[in-house]
Design a protein around this motif. Structure first.
Motif, PDB file in Angstrom:
ATOM      1  N   PRO A  24       0.803  -1.228   0.000  1.00  0.00           N
ATOM      2  CA  PRO A  24       0.000   0.000   0.000  1.00  0.00           C
ATOM      3  C   PRO A  24       0.838   1.281   0.000  1.00  0.00           C
ATOM      4  O   PRO A  24       0.461   2.267  -0.671  1.00  0.00           O
ATOM      5  N   MET A  72      -1.649  -6.694   3.886  1.00  0.00           N
ATOM      6  CA  MET A  72      -1.217  -5.412   3.360  1.00  0.00           C
ATOM      7  C   MET A  72      -0.987  -4.450   4.522  1.00  0.00           C
ATOM      8  O   MET A  72      -1.883  -4.227   5.342  1.00  0.00           O
ATOM      9  N   SER A  73       0.206  -3.883   4.603  1.00  0.00           N
ATOM     10  CA  SER A  73       0.551  -2.994   5.704  1.00  0.00           C
ATOM     11  C   SER A  73       0.025  -1.582   5.441  1.00  0.00           C
ATOM     12  O   SER A  73       0.434  -0.920   4.478  1.00  0.00           O
ATOM     13  N   ILE A  74      -0.868  -1.135   6.312  1.00  0.00           N
ATOM     14  CA  ILE A  74      -1.407   0.228   6.227  1.00  0.00           C
ATOM     15  C   ILE A  74      -0.524   1.087   7.130  1.00  0.00           C
ATOM     16  O   ILE A  74      -0.774   1.261   8.320  1.00  0.00           O
ATOM     17  N   GLN A  98      -4.886   4.381   1.841  1.00  0.00           N
ATOM     18  CA  GLN A  98      -4.233   3.109   1.539  1.00  0.00           C
ATOM     19  C   GLN A  98      -5.240   1.959   1.507  1.00  0.00           C
ATOM     20  O   GLN A  98      -5.150   1.068   0.651  1.00  0.00           O
ATOM     21  N   ILE A  99      -6.189   1.977   2.430  1.00  0.00           N
ATOM     22  CA  ILE A  99      -7.243   0.955   2.394  1.00  0.00           C
ATOM     23  C   ILE A  99      -8.036   1.071   1.093  1.00  0.00           C
ATOM     24  O   ILE A  99      -8.367   0.067   0.453  1.00  0.00           O
ATOM     25  N   VAL A 137      -6.101  -0.635  -1.663  1.00  0.00           N
ATOM     26  CA  VAL A 137      -6.188  -2.097  -1.619  1.00  0.00           C
ATOM     27  C   VAL A 137      -7.551  -2.559  -2.133  1.00  0.00           C
ATOM     28  O   VAL A 137      -7.648  -3.520  -2.910  1.00  0.00           O
ATOM     29  N   LEU A 139     -10.650  -9.603  -0.793  1.00  0.00           N
ATOM     30  CA  LEU A 139     -10.401  -9.048   0.535  1.00  0.00           C
ATOM     31  C   LEU A 139     -10.748 -10.094   1.585  1.00  0.00           C
ATOM     32  O   LEU A 139     -11.797 -10.735   1.510  1.00  0.00           O
ATOM     33  N   LEU A 147      -5.729  -6.873   5.993  1.00  0.00           N
ATOM     34  CA  LEU A 147      -5.190  -5.556   6.346  1.00  0.00           C
ATOM     35  C   LEU A 147      -4.598  -5.562   7.745  1.00  0.00           C
ATOM     36  O   LEU A 147      -5.240  -5.998   8.701  1.00  0.00           O
ATOM     37  N   VAL A 169      -9.390  -3.870   8.986  1.00  0.00           N
ATOM     38  CA  VAL A 169      -8.113  -3.975   9.695  1.00  0.00           C
ATOM     39  C   VAL A 169      -8.205  -5.071  10.751  1.00  0.00           C
ATOM     40  O   VAL A 169      -9.107  -5.060  11.586  1.00  0.00           O
TER      41      VAL A 169
END
Length: 399
Positions: free
Chosen positions: A41, A75-77, A96-97, A100, A113, A133, A156
């Protein structure tokens, strides 16, 4: 036209699929592989790339993920301490979310997702890569505990409480300023609320005292999403001591071993520690110059460039990652170790043999050479993390 071109690129990138697979490649496709830390991200925020096709210059995309057998990619936020100070962390996290989600919507046949471990088998059909996430740095919640539920609704499923520097939640492992002596009172509320919501608490990046405080407060197992073992990097607090790793395992949690050279090599780790000390001194000089109304002699970008030139990253090898995993398994047991690569998050400073998500079979082969059985490998590659995730979810307050 664009769709046709994307299809041609995907075919070209996966042409090797007709070649005979090695035993490690076959196993990678059969096992469930969960990587808890991929910084795609942040890369998408710098420049939009279509990660559904071969994307040069990145370490995660769909063709590479399928080549490596990756099933679940967290995925690193990520937001920085600077974003926190500027008041932009929440906005950047949501952006960023959004990125994704856009990626998954663009390629529903390649990505989906993931919000619950119960959905892995269903969603991963037809070789889709599942995008979960994890929020790296709790800064986006600000002082508002209710924001945890907002981000939980957005998907998340873990939060790294702090990153690099101390924040309002906890003290960071790199930070010279440690105002809380561990978790803050607000941080204790954050941990309890995460337990209630079913969000995994991530202790990577925390000071030793903060990790101990988390383990004192939490009612659910915790994770270290991307940490190494300090035994190999003496004095490097960013990695976990044997004692803290054992405490995480005793609590039922899992330590996800990181791949980045700066975490697996003693010299690189020492340089990282020295960098943050030098950076703190440089930032004090900047503040003093500005207070005097002077133009600083150099910018932060210039400072970083000079530091990097003077401290080249040493070459590291896949065997160093294997040694970390092997030590962790012997110390904690095979039920408490996993993988969290930090792909796309360490500027390419990765060991030979583990340069992208295509390379998990290399890790499998190296562990097999150490005598690891298929059952053990399945646990390390993803089974242990999914077990912890299920337990955290099961302990959450029913809503």
């Amino acid at each position: 036209m664009r769709t046709a071109l994307a299809s041609l690129l995907l075919i070209a990138a996966t042409a090797h699929a007709d070649e005979p697979l090695s035993a490690a490649q076959r196993f990678a496709r059969e096992a469930i592989i969960v990587d808890t830390h991929i910084d795609a991200p942040s890369e998408l925020m710098k420049q939009w790339r279509d990660l559904g096709v071969d994307a040069p210059g990145v370490e995660f995309d769909y063709p590479r993920a399928r080549q490596g057998g990756l099933d679940v990619a967290f995925m690193s936020i990520y937001t920085s301490p600077e974003d926190d100070a500027a008041g932009t962390a929440r906005q950047k996290a949501h952006m960023q979310i959004d990125a994704v989600e856009a990626l998954a919507a663009r390629h529903p046949d390649r990505f989906a997702l993931l919000r619950s471990p119960a959905d892995v088998e269903r969603l991963s059909q037809n070789r889709r890569v599942l995008l979960a996430l994890g929020m790296e740095n709790g800064a986006p919640i600000g002082d508002d505990l209710a924001q945890l539920e907002v981000f939980h609704r957005r998907g998340v499923r873990y939060v790294t409480l702090a990153h690099s520097h101390s924040n309002r939640i906890a003290d960071g492992s790199y930070s010279l300023d440690r105002p809380h002596g561990g978790l803050s009172p607000f941080g204790e509320q954050v941990v309890k609320e995460m337990n209630r919501l079913g969000i995994m608490v991530d202790v990577s990046h925390l000071s030793d005292d903060a990790v101990r405080d988390v383990l004192r407060v939490t009612k659910a197992p915790v994770i270290a999403s991307h940490s190494g073992m300090r035994r190999f990097t003496p004095g490097f607090e960013r990695n976990l001591s044997d004692a803290l790793a054992k405490a995480i395992a005793k609590n039922g949690g899992v330590v996800q071993i990181v791949f980045g050279s700066g975490f697996i090599d003693a010299r690189a780790a020492a340089d990282t520690t020295a960098y943050f000390r030098a950076l703190a001194a440089f930032q004090r000089e900047l503040e003093a110059a500005r207070a005097r109304g002077e133009t600083p002699a150099k910018t932060l970008a210039q400072f970083d460039a000079e530091w990097d030139a003077a401290h080249p990253k040493p070459e590291t090898r896949i065997e160093q990652v294997v040694a970390q995993i092997d030590h962790a398994v012997k110390l904690l047991g095979e039920d408490h170790v996993g993988i969290g690569s930090d792909f796309d998050g360490v500027g390419g400073a990765l060991p030979v043999g583990l340069k992208s998500v295509a390379d998990y079979p290399n890790l499998i082969e190296a562990l097999r050479q150490r005598g690891y059985s298929d059952e053990r490998l399945r646990k390390i590659l993803g089974g242990n993390l999914l077990r912890v995730w299920r337990e955290v979810e099961a302990r959450a307050e029913k809503r």
